[in-house]
Design an enzyme around this catalytic site. Structure first.
Site, PDB file in Angstrom:
ATOM      1  N   GLU A  84       0.818  -1.214   0.000  1.00  0.00           N
ATOM      2  CA  GLU A  84       0.000   0.000   0.000  1.00  0.00           C
ATOM      3  C   GLU A  84       0.846   1.255   0.000  1.00  0.00           C
ATOM      4  O   GLU A  84       0.567   2.210  -0.719  1.00  0.00           O
ATOM      5  CB  GLU A  84      -0.948   0.010   1.203  1.00  0.00           C
ATOM      6  CG  GLU A  84      -2.097  -0.988   1.091  1.00  0.00           C
ATOM      7  CD  GLU A  84      -1.688  -2.438   1.307  1.00  0.00           C
ATOM      8  OE1 GLU A  84      -0.568  -2.672   1.789  1.00  0.00           O
ATOM      9  OE2 GLU A  84      -2.490  -3.332   0.992  1.00  0.00           O
ATOM     10  N   HIS A 154     -11.901  -5.092   8.568  1.00  0.00           N
ATOM     11  CA  HIS A 154     -12.710  -4.936   7.358  1.00  0.00           C
ATOM     12  C   HIS A 154     -13.917  -4.046   7.638  1.00  0.00           C
ATOM     13  O   HIS A 154     -14.957  -4.214   7.013  1.00  0.00           O
ATOM     14  CB  HIS A 154     -13.178  -6.301   6.824  1.00  0.00           C
ATOM     15  CG  HIS A 154     -12.063  -7.215   6.401  1.00  0.00           C
ATOM     16  ND1 HIS A 154     -11.495  -8.116   7.244  1.00  0.00           N
ATOM     17  CD2 HIS A 154     -11.413  -7.331   5.223  1.00  0.00           C
ATOM     18  CE1 HIS A 154     -10.542  -8.781   6.597  1.00  0.00           C
ATOM     19  NE2 HIS A 154     -10.464  -8.321   5.376  1.00  0.00           N
TER      20      HIS A 154
HETATM   21  C1  LIG Z   1      -1.991  -4.330   4.275  1.00  0.00           C
HETATM   22  C2  LIG Z   1      -2.964  -5.276   3.679  1.00  0.00           C
HETATM   23  N1  LIG Z   1      -3.249  -5.198   2.367  1.00  0.00           N
HETATM   24  C3  LIG Z   1      -4.138  -6.028   1.806  1.00  0.00           C
HETATM   25  C4  LIG Z   1      -4.765  -6.972   2.558  1.00  0.00           C
HETATM   26  C5  LIG Z   1      -5.788  -7.897   1.911  1.00  0.00           C
HETATM   27  N2  LIG Z   1      -5.228  -9.227   1.790  1.00  0.00           N
HETATM   28  C6  LIG Z   1      -5.453 -10.140   2.756  1.00  0.00           C
HETATM   29  S1  LIG Z   1      -4.651 -11.535   2.445  1.00  0.00           S
HETATM   30  C7  LIG Z   1      -4.029 -10.994   1.011  1.00  0.00           C
HETATM   31  C8  LIG Z   1      -3.186 -11.895   0.173  1.00  0.00           C
HETATM   32  C9  LIG Z   1      -1.957 -12.340   0.876  1.00  0.00           C
HETATM   33  O1  LIG Z   1      -1.335 -13.338   0.152  1.00  0.00           O
HETATM   34  P1  LIG Z   1      -0.145 -14.184   0.733  1.00  0.00           P
HETATM   35  O2  LIG Z   1       0.793 -13.285   1.458  1.00  0.00           O
HETATM   36  O3  LIG Z   1       0.400 -14.983  -0.366  1.00  0.00           O
HETATM   37  O4  LIG Z   1      -0.781 -15.116   1.848  1.00  0.00           O
HETATM   38  P2  LIG Z   1      -1.837 -16.306   1.677  1.00  0.00           P
HETATM   39  O5  LIG Z   1      -3.182 -15.684   1.776  1.00  0.00           O
HETATM   40  O6  LIG Z   1      -1.587 -16.966   0.388  1.00  0.00           O
HETATM   41  O7  LIG Z   1      -1.607 -17.197   2.846  1.00  0.00           O
HETATM   42  C10 LIG Z   1      -4.450  -9.693   0.781  1.00  0.00           C
HETATM   43  C11 LIG Z   1      -4.112  -8.884  -0.398  1.00  0.00           C
HETATM   44  C12 LIG Z   1      -4.455  -7.013   3.941  1.00  0.00           C
HETATM   45  N3  LIG Z   1      -5.036  -7.903   4.771  1.00  0.00           N
HETATM   46  N4  LIG Z   1      -3.550  -6.172   4.479  1.00  0.00           N
END
Ligand SMILES: Cc1ncc(C[n+]2csc(CCOP(=O)(O)OP(=O)(O)O)c2C)c(N)n1
Ligand SMILES: [Mg+2]
Lengths: 349, 413
Positions: A84, A154
């Site tokens: 972000e 959220h």
């Molecule tokens: C700062 C922030 N940006 C966006 C999100 C939304 N978000 C939650 S999980 C995720 C994907 C994360 O992917 P990864 O690190 O590969 O973990 P996985 O879900 O595959 O375990 C996103 C974009 C968030 N929770 N926090």
């Protein structure tokens, strides 16, 4: 459901708007479709406009960017990695050379990692360069407000943090029509804007939305229902809570003037002042916690300007001073009954 | 408490704790153990030595790992059903497909026997000395750190008996007595927290290390690299564990990451890529990683893994990848099946014996589901508790008084 009075009032507002803007064609749209439409117009009319954010090329979590990649190509609709702070800074750079940067932060709760870029860089770009540069082409969209089950990350409504930062504009639509008109206005405004989208309304708000180019003014509050006994002010999803409480009070003969603030910064003091001078009472309601919420600013300013007109203490009906809870969300939220109660207290003071 | 082992006796104890960790050596045979060769080679970054590509495992150990993993699998399937039945409060991210990571890692972590204070490596019983912090995908880590399925499911359902009193939900589970610092909702936030935890271990000289887990998507957050620099500067005993399940929400790793060899992304920090679908391989690599962190400082450990479910329950998980891809991983690499195959091939158990284990686990999970459903919701006062320490009646959280009076909504209080 809106009470008849509120429904009539909303009908009146949109009718007058339609008349004033040369009877544009309309189409039935959800709020997410209206937001999508605003971005489509921006991309089509401004070759410098670029849309970017996490998963936006696939349409985004709330489908707001559906079809934009297909229509405008991958040079103009970019999927961002999860960063972000990086993505907002990227938008600032783009805007500094005259680009129109339309950023999506997936949830308003994730805007905090980008706080530095927004508050220290975007907001101060013009001031600190003595007007030589600006990042007016930057708009950051972020879904905000409660959804009933969002929990800590959220659900938040972080407008007050940004309202404390001169140089930014902070805007909240209340439905599909205002979402389209205000978003397009933000995109074209020559100041960095943050556009908070009440996520609970993405699908539930369905209206006849003007198609094509359509903007609504920033910095302008809107009187939704006229009344003489008390003024209510809200923004975002809370507007609908306010209208329901007002309708409930109206059944008891209380005449309520409901105002949607719409732009949090710079806010439309005059519309509220004039209303409170007329009604003598004010209740401000927002989802964010009470202490240092934007309601505090409104109350302080209005008591200065309307001291002689006030018939009752100004009241705030807000979220509790707790983190946004997963458990007990209902208790936390300033619901219709709490607003109604505050109306009753004020008129019987 | 961050208290340095300063008193002579405590310092001696700490040295003893450290002396239980001689530098990494290849696994040795022991009574009742059988040798297992791994089938996926490691990838190394700036490492002159590597973990062994084999291990010795006993029947008791392997059966324990299998039971844990099978239980986690059943728990995640139960969570899916509960979510679809609208019992779950809030967002819900499932871990099925990745079970070998938390079980294998935990098997290499150091436990403290609560009564004697002795350090062991037993998977169950005892409290973990090594700290662990992860993302929102935390249900199974909570179980690996010793919590019950009922506590996890109750938390999912927002019940008072949940591991965070129902106040955290799926994304926020914690276990203080096992040094589990929980699930984080903000992607990447746990990385620097892990560096701080590692500093505390080093400062206390307690022989513990910190594991900080993040995803392939989170690997692009700037905070991670701030944490890595601090960790390298001060040679902190921290292992940065990248759970590379190939996707961050709907974005595949190649679309989000200029370099998706995550084990190399510590640059000046050595790294290793491990088959995250093989619990024994994870165990051996973690044993190596822990000792590396204690003796040499930080390490990046990329776990090659896969998530079967969509990102969260609102993602069907088949728009950005196809069903065949999911099915082929299930077929060829499933971590639970893998452990089961080992048990059978090594002749540690018969199919009939494993069936008994499975039946017992299923009924444990079924009972936990019913118990979680029956548990109470948190009482109203929990809305405004746990915000500050020592909250008294006078310390009023504004907006929390639900009685109908003038000051209710904050006009006077
Ligand atoms: C700062 C922030 N940006 C966006 C999100 C939304 N978000 C939650 S999980 C995720 C994907 C994360 O992917 P990864 O690190 O590969 O973990 P996985 O879900 O595959 O375990 C996103 C974009 C968030 N929770 N926090
Ligand atoms: Mg991932």
């Amino acid at each position: 459901m809106l009470r008849p009075q509120a429904r009539r009032a909303i009908g009146r507002v949109s009718l007058s708007r339609r008349l004033s803007s040369q009877v544009p064609a309309t189409a039935k749209m959800t709020m997410f479709a209206a937001i999508n439409d605003a971005m489509r117009v921006a991309l089509a009319t401004d070759p410098r406009a670029v849309v970017f954010g996490e998963d936006v090329a696939f349409g985004g979590v709330f489908r707001c960017t559906m079809g934009l990649l297909e229509e405008f190509g991958k040079e103009r609709v970019l999927n961002m990695p999860i960063n972000e702070q990086g993505l907002v800074g990227f938008g600032i750079g783009m805007a500094a050379v005259g680009g129109t940067a339309i950023a999506e932060v997936q949830f308003a709760d994730y805007i905090f990692p980008a706080m530095d870029q927004i508050c220290n860089e975007a907001a101060k770009f013009r001031y600190r360069s003595g007007g030589e540069f600006d990042v007016g082409g930057l708009t950051i969209r972020a879904p905000a407000n409660a959804v009933g089950h969002g929990g800590h990350y959220h659900s938040q409504s972080p407008e007050a943090y940004f309202a404390h930062t001169p140089g930014l504009k902070v805007v909240y639509p209340r439905d599909a029509i205002t979402a389209k008109g205000l978003l397009l206005a933000c995109i074209r405004d020559r100041n960095p804007c943050i556009f908070f989208e009440p996520k609970v309304l993405y699908r539930s708000s369905v209206q006849e939305v003007p198609t094509g180019d359509f903007m609504l003014p920033l910095g302008k509050a809107e009187v939704l229902t006229e009344g003489s006994d008390i003024t209510l002010v809200a923004w975002g999803a809370q507007v609908h809570v306010m209208l329901k409480a007002a309708a409930r009070a109206a059944e008891e003969g209380i005449s309520v003037e409901c105002i949607d603030l719409a732009t949090i910064l710079p806010w439309d003091m005059h519309t509220i002042r004039d209303s409170v001078r007329k009604t003598g009472r004010l209740v401000v309601t927002h989802e964010a916690p009470l202490t240092a919420g934007f309601g505090a600013e409104i109350c302080a300013t209005i008591q200065t300007h309307c001291f002689d007109s006030l018939e009752a203490p100004i009241a705030r009906v807000c979220g509790a001073d707790t983190p946004f809870p997963l458990a007990l969300e209902k208790l936390y939220l300033p619901d219709e009954l709490k607003v109604y109660d505050a109306i009753k207290q004020a008129v019987s003071y | 408490m961050l208290r340095r082992a300063a008193a002579p006796r405590a310092a001696a104890a700490a040295r003893r704790a450290l002396s239980t960790y001689p530098p990494y050596a290849e696994p040795a045979a022991f009574d009742g153990a059988k040798r297992v060769e791994f089938d996926v080679p490691y990838e190394l970054h700036q490492l002159s030595s590597a973990p062994a590509s084999f291990t010795y495992v006993s029947k008791a150990e392997l059966l324990d790992y299998y039971t844990q993993m099978y239980k986690m699998r059943r728990m995640e399937i139960a969570s899916d059903t509960l979510y679809k039945g609208k019992f779950v409060k809030g967002f819900c991210h499932l871990y099925d497909g990745q079970e070998a990571i938390c079980v294998g890692m935990e098997a290499a972590c150091t436990k403290k026997d609560p009564s004697s204070g002795k350090l062991t490596n037993a998977l169950t019983g005892g409290e973990s000395l090594d700290s662990l912090v992860t993302s929102y995908r935390d249900h199974c880590h909570q179980v690996a750190r010793g919590d019950t399925v009922e506590a996890v499911l109750s938390e999912l359902l927002g019940k008072y008996k949940g591991c965070a009193k129902g106040k955290g939900g799926s994304m926020h589970m914690y276990r203080a007595n096992a040094n589990f610092f929980g699930g984080n909702g903000i992607v990447g936030a746990q990385a620097p927290i892990g560096a701080g935890l590692a500093f505390a271990h080093k400062y206390k000289e307690d022989g513990g290390v910190a594991f900080t887990l993040y995803g392939d998507g989170a690997a692009n957050q700037g905070q991670l690299y701030e944490a890595m620099n601090m960790a390298a500067l001060w040679k902190l005993p921290v292992v940065f564990v990248c759970e590379n399940n190939q996707y961050g929400m709907g974005t595949s790793k190649g679309r989000s990451s200029a370099n998706s060899d995550y084990y190399t992304r510590g640059h000046y920090i050595p790294g290793i890529k491990v088959d995250g679908m093989n619990v024994l391989n994870v165990r051996e690599a973690t044993r190596f990683a822990k000792l590396h962190a204690l003796h040499n400082g930080p390490l990046v450990m990329e776990m090659d893994t896969y998530r079967y479910h969509g990102h969260s329950m609102s993602d069907p998980g088949i728009t950005y990848r196809n069903r065949d891809e999911v099915a082929s991983v299930r077929k060829a690499r499933d971590p639970v099946e893998r452990a089961k195959r080992y048990l059978l091939e090594l002749e540690f158990a018969t199919a009939a014996e494993l069936k008994e284990v499975e039946v017992a686990v299923r009924s444990e999970v079924d009972a936990a589901v019913e118990a979680a459903k029956a548990n109470e919701l948190p009482p109203a006062h929990e809305l405004y508790e746990d915000i500050y320490v020592g909250q008294t009646k006078e310390f009023f959280m504004r907006g929390c008084d639900m009685s109908a009076s003038r000051g209710v909504y904050g006009t006077t209080k």
